[in-house]
Design a protein around this motif. Sequence first.
Motif, short mmCIF file in Angstrom:
data_model
loop_
_atom_site.label_atom_id
_atom_site.label_comp_id
_atom_site.label_asym_id
_atom_site.label_seq_id
_atom_site.Cartn_x
_atom_site.Cartn_y
_atom_site.Cartn_z
N ASP A 143 -23.38 31.60 -4.22
CA ASP A 143 -24.31 30.34 -4.65
C ASP A 143 -24.75 30.02 -6.40
OD1 ASP A 143 -25.68 28.04 -3.63
OD2 ASP A 143 -27.61 29.06 -3.15
N TRP A 144 -25.08 31.36 -6.69
CA TRP A 144 -25.22 31.43 -8.11
C TRP A 144 -24.07 30.90 -9.08
CZ3 TRP A 144 -23.79 34.90 -11.90
CH2 TRP A 144 -24.64 34.93 -13.31
N ALA B 213 -21.63 28.98 -8.06
CA ALA B 213 -20.98 27.62 -7.53
C ALA B 213 -21.86 26.62 -8.08
CB ALA B 213 -20.82 27.52 -5.90
N ASP B 214 -23.31 26.84 -8.06
CA ASP B 214 -24.33 26.00 -8.41
C ASP B 214 -24.95 26.09 -9.64
OD1 ASP B 214 -23.40 24.34 -5.90
OD2 ASP B 214 -25.29 25.27 -4.87
N GLY B 215 -24.95 27.51 -9.96
CA GLY B 215 -25.68 27.77 -11.37
C GLY B 215 -27.24 28.53 -10.86
N TYR B 216 -27.50 28.26 -9.81
CA TYR B 216 -28.89 28.99 -9.26
C TYR B 216 -28.70 29.51 -7.77
CZ TYR B 216 -29.32 24.61 -6.88
OH TYR B 216 -29.11 23.40 -6.13
N ALA B 217 -29.41 30.48 -7.45
CA ALA B 217 -29.36 31.04 -6.30
C ALA B 217 -30.43 30.88 -5.36
CB ALA B 217 -29.16 32.73 -6.56
N GLU B 218 -30.22 30.45 -4.04
CA GLU B 218 -31.34 30.20 -3.16
C GLU B 218 -31.63 31.45 -2.26
OE1 GLU B 218 -30.65 26.71 -0.62
OE2 GLU B 218 -29.74 25.61 -2.47
#
Length: 59
Positions: free
Chosen positions: A23-24, A26-31
């Motif tokens: 997630d980090w 791919a999107d630049g931040y993790a959920e």
Amino acid sequence: MSLADDLPVKESIGVFVGVAGLDWLADGYAEPLMAILAGVVAGAVILASRRWRRQRQKH
């Protein structure tokens, strides 16, 4: 065997790290909540499959 012997702690942590890392990346931040949820669900599935397989081997 006890419940502590069956808990898939390492596998759950691996799923958490994998989901958070992907997630980090791919999107630049993790959920972290989604990663924790995925880890818990994966751990529950692994625990259930281990118990089911052990029960089937006894019969």
